[in-house]
Design a protein around this motif. Structure first.
Motif, mmCIF file in Angstrom:
data_model
loop_
_atom_site.group_PDB
_atom_site.id
_atom_site.type_symbol
_atom_site.label_atom_id
_atom_site.label_comp_id
_atom_site.label_asym_id
_atom_site.label_seq_id
_atom_site.Cartn_x
_atom_site.Cartn_y
_atom_site.Cartn_z
ATOM 1 N N ARG A 52 -20.644 35.829 -85.736
ATOM 2 C CA ARG A 52 -19.385 35.085 -85.597
ATOM 3 C C ARG A 52 -19.180 34.631 -84.153
ATOM 4 N N TYR A 53 -19.475 35.492 -83.222
ATOM 5 C CA TYR A 53 -19.291 35.179 -81.798
ATOM 6 C C TYR A 53 -20.155 33.997 -81.366
ATOM 7 N N TYR A 54 -21.422 34.015 -81.779
ATOM 8 C CA TYR A 54 -22.347 32.948 -81.375
ATOM 9 C C TYR A 54 -22.346 31.755 -82.337
ATOM 10 N N GLY A 55 -21.698 31.886 -83.489
ATOM 11 C CA GLY A 55 -21.651 30.794 -84.463
ATOM 12 C C GLY A 55 -22.988 30.553 -85.133
ATOM 13 N N VAL A 56 -23.699 31.635 -85.436
ATOM 14 C CA VAL A 56 -24.998 31.525 -86.107
ATOM 15 C C VAL A 56 -24.968 32.345 -87.394
ATOM 16 N N SER A 57 -25.913 32.070 -88.275
ATOM 17 C CA SER A 57 -26.000 32.826 -89.519
ATOM 18 C C SER A 57 -26.747 34.138 -89.288
ATOM 19 N N ALA A 58 -26.554 35.073 -90.189
ATOM 20 C CA ALA A 58 -27.298 36.334 -90.133
ATOM 21 C C ALA A 58 -28.790 36.062 -90.320
ATOM 22 N N ASP A 59 -29.137 35.098 -91.171
ATOM 23 C CA ASP A 59 -30.546 34.741 -91.345
ATOM 24 C C ASP A 59 -31.160 34.300 -90.022
ATOM 25 N N TYR A 60 -30.422 33.491 -89.271
ATOM 26 C CA TYR A 60 -30.919 33.046 -87.966
ATOM 27 C C TYR A 60 -31.088 34.241 -87.035
ATOM 28 N N MET A 61 -30.044 35.059 -86.950
ATOM 29 C CA MET A 61 -30.068 36.204 -86.040
ATOM 30 C C MET A 61 -31.205 37.170 -86.375
ATOM 31 N N LEU A 62 -31.502 37.322 -87.654
ATOM 32 C CA LEU A 62 -32.554 38.252 -88.071
ATOM 33 C C LEU A 62 -33.945 37.624 -88.056
ATOM 34 N N GLY A 63 -34.005 36.322 -87.807
ATOM 35 C CA GLY A 63 -35.294 35.646 -87.744
ATOM 36 C C GLY A 63 -35.908 35.392 -89.104
ATOM 37 N N ILE A 64 -35.053 35.310 -90.117
ATOM 38 C CA ILE A 64 -35.538 35.057 -91.480
ATOM 39 C C ILE A 64 -35.717 33.547 -91.668
ATOM 40 N N GLU A 65 -36.873 33.181 -92.122
ATOM 41 C CA GLU A 65 -37.143 31.756 -92.381
ATOM 42 C C GLU A 65 -37.391 31.565 -93.859
ATOM 43 N N SER A 66 -36.914 30.432 -94.387
ATOM 44 C CA SER A 66 -37.159 30.168 -95.798
ATOM 45 C C SER A 66 -38.609 29.797 -96.027
#
Length: 69
Positions: A52-66
């Motif tokens: 929420r602070y950085y305005g990114v998704s959890a997927d982004y933060m965790l390095g998950i790629e589709s």
């Protein structure tokens, strides 16, 4: 643990100190430093707060790629 690098990069890209981010999380700078170097796992409630602070998704933060089709 790709999220450790992403977490540090986000902090540095936003010109924040470990102490400033620790305050956002309601923890000590020492504990935040332990998260950032992988000595302690980041609790899910802190993950949510950072996303929420950085305005990114959890997927982004965790390095998950589709997977690509």
């Amino acid at each position: 643990m790709k999220y450790i690098k992403i977490m540090r990069d986000l902090r540095e890209d936003n010109d924040k100190t470990q102490r400033e981010i620790a305050e956002v999380l309601g923890t000590s700078q020492t504990m935040y430093a332990r998260y950032e170097r992988g000595a302690n796992e980041l609790p899910i409630h802190h993950l949510i707060t950072l996303c929420r602070y950085y305005g990114v998704s959890a997927d982004y933060m965790l390095g998950i790629e589709s997977k690509k089709k």
